[in-house]
Each structure stands twice: as structure tokens, then as C-alpha cells.
Write a protein that holds these residues in place. Structure first.
Motif, short mmCIF file in Angstrom:
data_model
loop_
_atom_site.label_atom_id
_atom_site.label_comp_id
_atom_site.label_asym_id
_atom_site.label_seq_id
_atom_site.Cartn_x
_atom_site.Cartn_y
_atom_site.Cartn_z
N LEU A 1 -5.11 -12.15 -7.92
CA LEU A 1 -6.24 -12.56 -8.76
C LEU A 1 -7.58 -12.16 -8.12
N LEU A 2 -7.69 -12.33 -6.81
CA LEU A 2 -8.92 -11.95 -6.11
C LEU A 2 -9.20 -10.46 -6.28
N ASP A 3 -8.17 -9.63 -6.14
CA ASP A 3 -8.34 -8.19 -6.32
C ASP A 3 -8.82 -7.88 -7.74
N ALA A 4 -8.19 -8.53 -8.73
CA ALA A 4 -8.56 -8.29 -10.12
C ALA A 4 -9.97 -8.79 -10.40
N LEU A 5 -10.34 -9.94 -9.83
CA LEU A 5 -11.67 -10.51 -10.05
C LEU A 5 -12.76 -9.65 -9.42
N ILE A 6 -12.49 -9.09 -8.25
CA ILE A 6 -13.46 -8.18 -7.63
C ILE A 6 -13.69 -6.99 -8.54
N GLY A 7 -12.61 -6.43 -9.08
CA GLY A 7 -12.75 -5.31 -10.02
C GLY A 7 -13.56 -5.69 -11.24
N TYR A 8 -13.34 -6.91 -11.73
CA TYR A 8 -14.09 -7.37 -12.91
C TYR A 8 -15.58 -7.48 -12.60
N LEU A 9 -15.92 -8.08 -11.47
CA LEU A 9 -17.33 -8.27 -11.12
C LEU A 9 -18.03 -6.94 -10.84
N VAL A 10 -17.32 -6.01 -10.22
CA VAL A 10 -17.90 -4.68 -9.99
C VAL A 10 -18.26 -4.03 -11.33
N LYS A 11 -17.41 -4.24 -12.31
CA LYS A 11 -17.63 -3.64 -13.64
C LYS A 11 -18.71 -4.36 -14.44
N HIS A 12 -18.73 -5.71 -14.39
CA HIS A 12 -19.58 -6.49 -15.28
C HIS A 12 -20.77 -7.17 -14.61
N GLY A 13 -20.77 -7.27 -13.29
CA GLY A 13 -21.85 -7.98 -12.62
C GLY A 13 -21.66 -9.48 -12.67
N LEU A 14 -22.71 -10.20 -12.26
CA LEU A 14 -22.61 -11.66 -12.12
C LEU A 14 -23.28 -12.43 -13.25
N ASP B 1 -24.10 -14.18 -16.74
CA ASP B 1 -23.40 -14.74 -17.90
C ASP B 1 -21.87 -14.74 -17.74
N LEU B 2 -21.39 -15.17 -16.59
CA LEU B 2 -19.95 -15.21 -16.38
C LEU B 2 -19.33 -16.38 -17.15
N SER B 3 -18.22 -16.11 -17.78
CA SER B 3 -17.47 -17.15 -18.49
C SER B 3 -15.99 -16.94 -18.19
N LEU B 4 -15.27 -18.02 -17.94
CA LEU B 4 -13.89 -17.90 -17.50
C LEU B 4 -12.97 -17.27 -18.54
N ARG B 5 -13.16 -17.56 -19.80
CA ARG B 5 -12.24 -17.04 -20.82
C ARG B 5 -12.27 -15.52 -20.91
N PRO B 6 -13.46 -14.89 -21.02
CA PRO B 6 -13.47 -13.43 -21.04
C PRO B 6 -12.92 -12.80 -19.75
N ILE B 7 -13.23 -13.44 -18.61
CA ILE B 7 -12.70 -12.94 -17.34
C ILE B 7 -11.17 -12.97 -17.38
N GLU C 1 -9.54 -10.35 -19.65
CA GLU C 1 -9.58 -8.96 -19.17
C GLU C 1 -8.64 -8.72 -18.00
N ILE C 2 -8.44 -9.72 -17.15
CA ILE C 2 -7.57 -9.49 -15.99
C ILE C 2 -6.13 -9.95 -16.24
N GLY C 3 -5.85 -10.37 -17.46
CA GLY C 3 -4.47 -10.67 -17.84
C GLY C 3 -3.94 -12.01 -17.37
N THR C 4 -4.79 -13.04 -17.44
CA THR C 4 -4.34 -14.38 -17.07
C THR C 4 -4.99 -15.38 -18.03
N SER C 5 -5.06 -16.64 -17.64
CA SER C 5 -5.67 -17.65 -18.49
C SER C 5 -6.75 -18.39 -17.72
N ALA C 6 -7.71 -18.97 -18.45
CA ALA C 6 -8.76 -19.76 -17.81
C ALA C 6 -8.15 -20.95 -17.07
N ARG C 7 -7.08 -21.52 -17.64
CA ARG C 7 -6.42 -22.67 -17.01
C ARG C 7 -5.85 -22.28 -15.63
N LEU C 8 -5.27 -21.10 -15.55
CA LEU C 8 -4.70 -20.66 -14.28
C LEU C 8 -5.80 -20.37 -13.27
N LEU C 9 -6.92 -19.84 -13.71
CA LEU C 9 -8.04 -19.59 -12.80
C LEU C 9 -8.56 -20.91 -12.23
#
Length: 198
Positions: A8-21, A23-29, A32-40
Motif C-alpha cells: 500500500l505504501l508503494d502504491a500510495l507514493i505512486g499516487y501522490l507523485v501523480k496527484h500531489g497533496l 484535496d486528498l480524499s480516501l475514496r478516490p485514492i 485508484e490503487i485498487g483497495t478500499s477506504a475502509r482498508l486504508l
């Protein structure tokens, strides 16, 4: 579970590199990385904690890379260490990570209660890496802070304008000033008198 969190950390780093910091929201994150907000939330407890852990991981990776740069034999580098660090930091892969860390500084100014503790730790950990890498006559916290501040200012200027040539030239001017200061300090030292034989 730790393996899953690492993934998840690897996927999240990739997400932040692409989208920046911004207006972050757990559901879109999560989507995109193939998991759920509940699991995060299960792994990181909150969005703020998630962000802190991801940035800490990214910081560790950058510092590990910087440590390897320091480990190179001085004779194997054709440029001063600070210029080598600049070239490394502005490479496409490392540049994206540094941009995120500077975005965090803006977030910390807006929400210091949440993010300022990370910035303080981040600043001190870099200071501990930079200080022993300086020439012996400049291995003080003051000089390490000065080198770091010059780098930060020029990197932010490069981020803002995209003018690599001008910011690199400014860095070279600072390196020359620092070298001149060091040479002047060495020249000002009193010469050691040879010991008399008794």
C-alpha cells in the motif's frame, strides 16, 4: 499484514507523485490503487496518519539514496558534493519526491498541529546527514543549516520557474563563495611552530 501495508505504501507514493497533496480524499485514492477506504483506515487509522507515514517512507528512501551518494569516493566525483546532490535531486525520479516534501511545507504552514512534527523531524534528520559531509572547517550546525537553506531556496525557485540553468548557476556561485570562505579561514589560521628538540 506488514507485507500488505508495504504494498500500500508503494502504491500510495505512486499516487501522490501523480496527484500531489492538495484535496486528498480516501475514496478516490483507494479506488485508484485498487483497495478500499475502509482498508486504508484499518492500516493507517486516519488520512493524516496515512499521509505522514507515506511521506516518512518516501523521505527514508531519499535519504538512503543520498547516503549512497555520500559513500562514493571523493575522487570518483568530478563535481563538488553539493553540485552532485543538486544534480541527483533534480533528476526526474527524485525531483517528483522532493516536490512532494516541499508541498508538505505549505500544508504544515496551514495545519501545523498535524504536520509540523514531521517537518521538524525531517529537517533534523537531513541536518545530521549534511553536517558530517561538509569540509572539516564547516562541520557545524550553522553551516549545515546554511547549506540546507540555500538548497531549499534554489529548489523552490526551480520548482516555481522551471529554470534549471539559472538556478544551477546560482548554486555554483554559492559553492564558489563557500570555497572562498573556507580558503580564507584556512589562511587566517596561525602557522604551527615546529616543536623544539630538547
Amino acid at each position: 499484514m506488514q507485507t500488505r501495508k508495504r504494498e500500500l505504501l508503494d502504491a500510495l507514493i505512486g499516487y501522490l507523485v501523480k496527484h500531489g497533496l492538495a484535496d486528498l480524499s480516501l475514496r478516490p485514492i483507494a479506488a485508484e490503487i485498487g483497495t478500499s477506504a475502509r482498508l486504508l483506515i484499518f492500516h493507517f487509522r486516519s488520512k493524516e496518519q496515512l499521509l505522514l507515514e507515506v511521506l516518512e517512507e518516501m523521505q527514508l528512501r531519499l535519504q538512503d539514496s543520498f547516503t549512497k551518494l555520500l559513500a562514493a569516493k571523493p575522487g570518483s566525483r568530478n563535481v563538488p558534493l553539493m553540485r552532485a546532490f543538486w544534480d541527483w535531486a533534480t533528476e526526474d525520479e527524485n525531483y517528483r519526491y522532493h516536490c512532494l516534501l516541499y508541498q508538505l511545507q505549505i500544508l504544515a504552514a496551514q495545519d501545523p498541529a498535524t504536520y509540523a512534527r514531521f517537518l521538524k523531524g525531517n529537517s533534523m534528520s537531513w541536518l545530521k546527514l549534511v553536517q558530517p559531509a561538509l569540509p572539516p572547517s564547516q562541520q557545524t550546525q550553522a553551516f549545515a543549516t546554511l547549506y540546507g537553506a540555500v538548497f531549499d531556496g534554489l529548489f523552490i525557485e526551480f520548482m516555481s520557474t522551471g529554470d534549471r540553468r539559472r538556478t544551477t548557476k546560482a548554486l555554483e556561485e554559492f559553492i564558489q563563495l563557500a570555497r572562498s570562505h573556507m580558503q580564507a579561514a584556512e589562511s587566517a589560521k596561525p602557522a604551527r611552530r615546529p616543536k623544539r628538540r630538547t
